[in-house]
Design a protein around this motif. Sequence first.
Motif: not given
Length: 530
Positions: A115-125, A172-176, A181-184, A407-409
């Motif tokens: 759910k964290q806002p820095q990700g873009t996968m919220q559509i799946y929940i 926390n989700i990586q802020d792409y 840069d994170t371990y995950a 590009y996507i960033a």
Amino acid sequence: MMGSMLSMKRVALVAALGLTVAASHAAMLRGAAQNDILTADPHSQNHATTNAILMHVYEGLTRYNVKYEVEPALATKWTYISPTQVRFDLRKGVKFHDGTPFTADDVVFSFNRIKQPQGTMQIYIAGISDVKKIDDYTVDFIMPAPNPILLRNIIDFRIMSKAWAEKNKANNIQDYKAKEDTYASRNAMGTGPYMWKSWAPEQKIEFTDNANWWGKKDGNVTGYQYLPIKADATRISALIAGDVDLVTEVPPQDVERLKKDPKLRVMEGIEVRTIFLGMDQFSDEAKYTNVKGKNPFKDKRVREALSLAVDREGIKRAIMRGLSVPAGMMVAPGVNGYSTDIDKAEYNPVKAKKLLVEAGYPNGFELTLDCPNNRYVNDEKVCQAVVAMWAKIGMKPKLNSMNFAPYIAKIQNFDTSVYMLGWGVATYDSLYSLQSLVRTKTTGADGNFNLGRVSDTRLDAIIDQLKIEPDEVKRNALIRRALERTKEESYYVTLHHQIRPWAMKKEVTTIHRSDDRPEARFAKVSGAGS
């Protein structure tokens, strides 16, 4: 002499790719396509290649079978306690790759993380307000209203280990977009059929077999390598030489040649992906144009003119070699809501010029089209063609093409006025596209890839209703209305739906997937060791 030169070139190619010539890996599958994953974090980027590769490691509570029907995965069954409360019985005895048990705590943790806002996968929940632990192997999904495509959405809600994330400071989700840069973002550890071994960005990702996987593989692949090979010629040369086994991004110009090669096999099929151009319809002054003090893309006449100027049949014929379906709507054949009568696009440059005059741009204006050069089939060539077509109606376009990762960033940061994007429909339902691309952007799932920031209150009301409408007939009518209005307002310039050929060695058998996700668990390599 010629033979020696070819041999030397092949050795150089293999060395560049980090491959071993004629290696006899037992049940090893080596796949190649043109772009790399963006991250190893399963909750960071809703990017099809990233999702397709990471699903070898990370799993959801549900998944698709070979017919795209929903079946149990990390959940064994689900029960509707009420229209807004669904109870999932979790699979017992499942272990993460580090040996720790999978439990309800991991599901709750993953829900709060995605759910964290820095990700873009919220559509799946989307449409889920809470996930509550009932006991170690039972969770309830709580929803504010009925969710007709819940089980399809959560296929890509991937479950992470709470203990692993906490241990590696990856709560926390990586802020792409911020280039964090994170371990995950560099490592992966899930419950899936394959275990993460290594990732050398833009070179190779390696997986090993998860011998303790709870499921059963349909094939015999125990090791998987994915090689991002940007150059078309290099990618196809690697396949012909036998240095890769499967290529899922075959240049249209090479398809007929590969079909004639007795060592290879080509599979073709429609992909549920639509390629389109988006436009900034939010900023008071658009970037990268010579129009000062206003935004021409807010004018429907300008947007319609840019669409009318595109010869989609010409792109299909000259660039895609017939391997595209000219698009007049935002979803492809195979997606619930697709309709042939909506999927028509007019080519009329004379009318386009007239609209530009009416909008106050008789001499056109300068603009920059941002375009990836290693993501979609012939993406840069298609953009070059569009730029030429726009020039014919008096526009003064420039092309700015680049590697997909930066590009996507760039476009996610709204640093664009006109951009190319392709949208595959993971749920096979139009809501996925409408909610992501057309709904007014919020901090959640709504509009999470609405990068032109379209905002239409009439459309919002329709989309919000179809999210919760349980009656299939009524819901499909809402989808149709939303798709029609999106087209009528020219919110996007649709280009085409992709047809995706896959090419492979004769020894490889697999299932062509219209979501463009080759899964190693479905593949078999004949002659491989046990």
